[in-house]
Design a protein around this motif. Structure first.
Motif, PDB file in Angstrom:
ATOM      1  N   ILE A  85     110.480  24.171  45.579  1.00  0.00           N
ATOM      2  CA  ILE A  85     110.704  22.728  45.469  1.00  0.00           C
ATOM      3  C   ILE A  85     110.527  22.055  46.829  1.00  0.00           C
ATOM      4  O   ILE A  85     109.824  21.046  46.960  1.00  0.00           O
ATOM      5  N   VAL A  86     111.156  22.621  47.849  1.00  0.00           N
ATOM      6  CA  VAL A  86     111.084  22.053  49.195  1.00  0.00           C
ATOM      7  C   VAL A  86     109.651  22.101  49.735  1.00  0.00           C
ATOM      8  O   VAL A  86     109.192  21.173  50.410  1.00  0.00           O
ATOM      9  N   ALA A  87     108.920  23.163  49.392  1.00  0.00           N
ATOM     10  CA  ALA A  87     107.535  23.291  49.865  1.00  0.00           C
ATOM     11  C   ALA A  87     106.650  22.167  49.324  1.00  0.00           C
ATOM     12  O   ALA A  87     105.635  21.823  49.940  1.00  0.00           O
ATOM     13  N   ARG A  88     107.043  21.589  48.191  1.00  0.00           N
ATOM     14  CA  ARG A  88     106.281  20.469  47.620  1.00  0.00           C
ATOM     15  C   ARG A  88     106.763  19.127  48.165  1.00  0.00           C
ATOM     16  O   ARG A  88     106.297  18.077  47.722  1.00  0.00           O
ATOM     17  N   GLY A  89     107.737  19.152  49.072  1.00  0.00           N
ATOM     18  CA  GLY A  89     108.256  17.920  49.639  1.00  0.00           C
ATOM     19  C   GLY A  89     109.308  17.249  48.778  1.00  0.00           C
ATOM     20  O   GLY A  89     109.574  16.052  48.933  1.00  0.00           O
ATOM     21  N   GLU A  90     109.923  18.033  47.880  1.00  0.00           N
ATOM     22  CA  GLU A  90     110.931  17.494  46.969  1.00  0.00           C
ATOM     23  C   GLU A  90     112.320  18.003  47.361  1.00  0.00           C
ATOM     24  O   GLU A  90     112.450  18.916  48.173  1.00  0.00           O
ATOM     25  N   ILE A  91     113.351  17.399  46.765  1.00  0.00           N
ATOM     26  CA  ILE A  91     114.736  17.727  47.115  1.00  0.00           C
ATOM     27  C   ILE A  91     115.402  18.403  45.916  1.00  0.00           C
ATOM     28  O   ILE A  91     115.432  17.837  44.816  1.00  0.00           O
ATOM     29  N   PRO A  92     115.960  19.612  46.079  1.00  0.00           N
ATOM     30  CA  PRO A  92     116.604  20.303  44.965  1.00  0.00           C
ATOM     31  C   PRO A  92     117.990  19.716  44.650  1.00  0.00           C
ATOM     32  O   PRO A  92     118.721  19.303  45.542  1.00  0.00           O
ATOM     33  N   PHE A  93     118.297  19.729  43.351  1.00  0.00           N
ATOM     34  CA  PHE A  93     119.656  19.382  42.922  1.00  0.00           C
ATOM     35  C   PHE A  93     119.931  20.151  41.639  1.00  0.00           C
ATOM     36  O   PHE A  93     119.038  20.764  41.045  1.00  0.00           O
ATOM     37  N   LEU A  94     121.175  20.111  41.195  1.00  0.00           N
ATOM     38  CA  LEU A  94     121.527  20.751  39.929  1.00  0.00           C
ATOM     39  C   LEU A  94     122.780  20.114  39.367  1.00  0.00           C
ATOM     40  O   LEU A  94     123.450  19.311  40.019  1.00  0.00           O
ATOM     41  N   HIS A  95     123.082  20.471  38.112  1.00  0.00           N
ATOM     42  CA  HIS A  95     124.288  19.995  37.444  1.00  0.00           C
ATOM     43  C   HIS A  95     125.123  21.183  36.996  1.00  0.00           C
ATOM     44  O   HIS A  95     124.580  22.200  36.560  1.00  0.00           O
ATOM     45  N   VAL A  96     126.425  21.039  37.091  1.00  0.00           N
ATOM     46  CA  VAL A  96     127.343  22.092  36.652  1.00  0.00           C
ATOM     47  C   VAL A  96     128.593  21.418  36.095  1.00  0.00           C
ATOM     48  O   VAL A  96     129.049  20.405  36.631  1.00  0.00           O
ATOM     49  N   PHE A  97     129.107  21.939  34.979  1.00  0.00           N
ATOM     50  CA  PHE A  97     130.307  21.340  34.415  1.00  0.00           C
ATOM     51  C   PHE A  97     131.441  21.385  35.438  1.00  0.00           C
ATOM     52  O   PHE A  97     131.607  22.359  36.169  1.00  0.00           O
ATOM     53  N   SER A  98     132.232  20.332  35.449  1.00  0.00           N
ATOM     54  CA  SER A  98     133.302  20.201  36.441  1.00  0.00           C
ATOM     55  C   SER A  98     134.310  21.340  36.369  1.00  0.00           C
ATOM     56  O   SER A  98     134.942  21.685  37.377  1.00  0.00           O
ATOM     57  N   ASN A  99     134.477  21.940  35.176  1.00  0.00           N
ATOM     58  CA  ASN A  99     135.468  23.012  35.034  1.00  0.00           C
ATOM     59  C   ASN A  99     134.912  24.396  35.362  1.00  0.00           C
ATOM     60  O   ASN A  99     135.635  25.385  35.280  1.00  0.00           O
ATOM     61  N   ASN A 100     133.639  24.463  35.760  1.00  0.00           N
ATOM     62  CA  ASN A 100     133.038  25.758  36.107  1.00  0.00           C
ATOM     63  C   ASN A 100     133.256  26.018  37.596  1.00  0.00           C
ATOM     64  O   ASN A 100     132.343  25.942  38.422  1.00  0.00           O
ATOM     65  N   ILE A 101     134.493  26.325  37.920  1.00  0.00           N
ATOM     66  CA  ILE A 101     134.906  26.435  39.327  1.00  0.00           C
ATOM     67  C   ILE A 101     134.135  27.528  40.067  1.00  0.00           C
ATOM     68  O   ILE A 101     133.747  27.351  41.227  1.00  0.00           O
ATOM     69  N   SER A 102     133.898  28.650  39.394  1.00  0.00           N
ATOM     70  CA  SER A 102     133.227  29.767  40.070  1.00  0.00           C
ATOM     71  C   SER A 102     131.794  29.412  40.432  1.00  0.00           C
ATOM     72  O   SER A 102     131.311  29.752  41.521  1.00  0.00           O
ATOM     73  N   ALA A 103     131.092  28.712  39.527  1.00  0.00           N
ATOM     74  CA  ALA A 103     129.713  28.326  39.827  1.00  0.00           C
ATOM     75  C   ALA A 103     129.665  27.299  40.953  1.00  0.00           C
ATOM     76  O   ALA A 103     128.818  27.384  41.846  1.00  0.00           O
ATOM     77  N   ILE A 104     130.574  26.334  40.919  1.00  0.00           N
ATOM     78  CA  ILE A 104     130.612  25.335  41.992  1.00  0.00           C
ATOM     79  C   ILE A 104     130.852  26.012  43.336  1.00  0.00           C
ATOM     80  O   ILE A 104     130.215  25.677  44.345  1.00  0.00           O
ATOM     81  N   ALA A 105     131.753  26.994  43.354  1.00  0.00           N
ATOM     82  CA  ALA A 105     132.024  27.729  44.597  1.00  0.00           C
ATOM     83  C   ALA A 105     130.780  28.475  45.071  1.00  0.00           C
ATOM     84  O   ALA A 105     130.486  28.505  46.278  1.00  0.00           O
ATOM     85  N   LEU A 106     130.041  29.076  44.122  1.00  0.00           N
ATOM     86  CA  LEU A 106     128.805  29.785  44.472  1.00  0.00           C
ATOM     87  C   LEU A 106     127.797  28.829  45.107  1.00  0.00           C
ATOM     88  O   LEU A 106     127.224  29.128  46.165  1.00  0.00           O
ATOM     89  N   TYR A 107     127.614  27.678  44.481  1.00  0.00           N
ATOM     90  CA  TYR A 107     126.623  26.727  45.000  1.00  0.00           C
ATOM     91  C   TYR A 107     127.050  26.188  46.365  1.00  0.00           C
ATOM     92  O   TYR A 107     126.215  25.955  47.236  1.00  0.00           O
ATOM     93  N   ARG A 108     128.346  25.990  46.547  1.00  0.00           N
ATOM     94  CA  ARG A 108     128.827  25.551  47.870  1.00  0.00           C
ATOM     95  C   ARG A 108     128.529  26.611  48.930  1.00  0.00           C
ATOM     96  O   ARG A 108     128.106  26.289  50.045  1.00  0.00           O
ATOM     97  N   ARG A 109     128.780  27.869  48.576  1.00  0.00           N
ATOM     98  CA  ARG A 109     128.501  28.945  49.538  1.00  0.00           C
ATOM     99  C   ARG A 109     127.013  29.001  49.870  1.00  0.00           C
ATOM    100  O   ARG A 109     126.642  29.399  50.987  1.00  0.00           O
TER     101      ARG A 109
END
Length: 232
Positions: A190-214
């Motif tokens: 994504i970055v190589a094409r000059g774009e910005i990555p993002f994603l969505h995760v349910f607010s109650n999915n604490i483990s996934a949010i922690a993973l993405y933060r790390r």
């Protein structure tokens, strides 16, 4: 509330933004309501929350079809709809750190892999995934002994942003860093094409949010996730 509202940021209404910019060719509908083809994604959005816009959305839906909305504010739907789900999700932005695992090869997935991709998403429930979802962008996977055990890809493409999606790992293969490797690889493209990555995760999915933060991502804002179906 109009689609412009108090902010014109494309990620505040990512579905509408995607279907009026880089994925406009996929858009079904008109000035008041837009959606992806149902075999690709159940995502839809409205230009505003007026009865006329909801009527335009309803006119596109048939049978048991659903419409999934990502909006800045909670959705109050007219009586012709039933709300199957009303949750909040965190929109996270940033470029996940690259990582690699020795002896693990990343493969690009295509049409021939769809049955396995659908089986993996059915098992792990990362979000809607249909027979044509892979057409939205590049999907990468990891195979172990020939079996697809992990996958991540691209979905919504609003303006110069690209959403990472379907982050899933088979339950028997978790804890090995596969999600981090794939997130990093998809983000790199994504970055190589000059774009910005993002994603969505349910607010109650604490483990996934922690993973993405790390991984180096941060929460940009909270969105409301609403699943609508027409009353029968």
């Amino acid at each position: 509330m109009s689609v412009s509202g108090t902010s014109n940021h494309p990620l505040d209404r990512p579905i509408w933004s995607a279907l009026t910019t880089r994925q406009q060719a996929l858009a079904e509908g008109g000035a008041r309501a837009l959606r992806y083809p149902t075999a690709i994604s159940p995502f839809a959005d409205l230009v505003d929350m007026s009865p006329e816009s909801f009527a335009a959305l309803g006119a596109m839906m048939s049978g048991s079809e659903i419409a999934v909305l990502f909006t800045p504010d909670a959705v109050t739907a007219p009586d012709e709809f039933k709300i199957l789900l009303a949750e909040t999700g965190e929109q996270m932005i940033g470029t996940p750190a690259e990582s690699s695992i020795r002896s693990v090869d990343i493969v690009t997935l295509g049409t021939a892999d769809v049955p396995e991709m659908m089986a993996l998403t059915e098992l792990t429930k990362p979000g809607p995934f249909g027979a044509r979802t892979h057409e939205l962008g590049t999907f990468l996977g990891i195979r172990v002994d020939g079996q697809l055990v992990a996958m991540t890809g691209e979905r919504m493409k609003p303006a110069n942003y690209t959403e990472m999606t379907a982050v899933c790992v088979h339950p028997d293969h978790r804890g090995r860093g596969y999600a981090q490797v794939l997130l990093g690889a998809v983000a790199r493209q994504i970055v190589a094409r000059g774009e910005i990555p993002f994603l969505h995760v349910f607010s109650n999915n604490i483990s996934a949010i922690a993973l993405y933060r790390r991984q180096g991502m941060e929460i940009r804002r909270r969105l409301h996730v609403t699943v609508l179906q027409k009353q029968t």
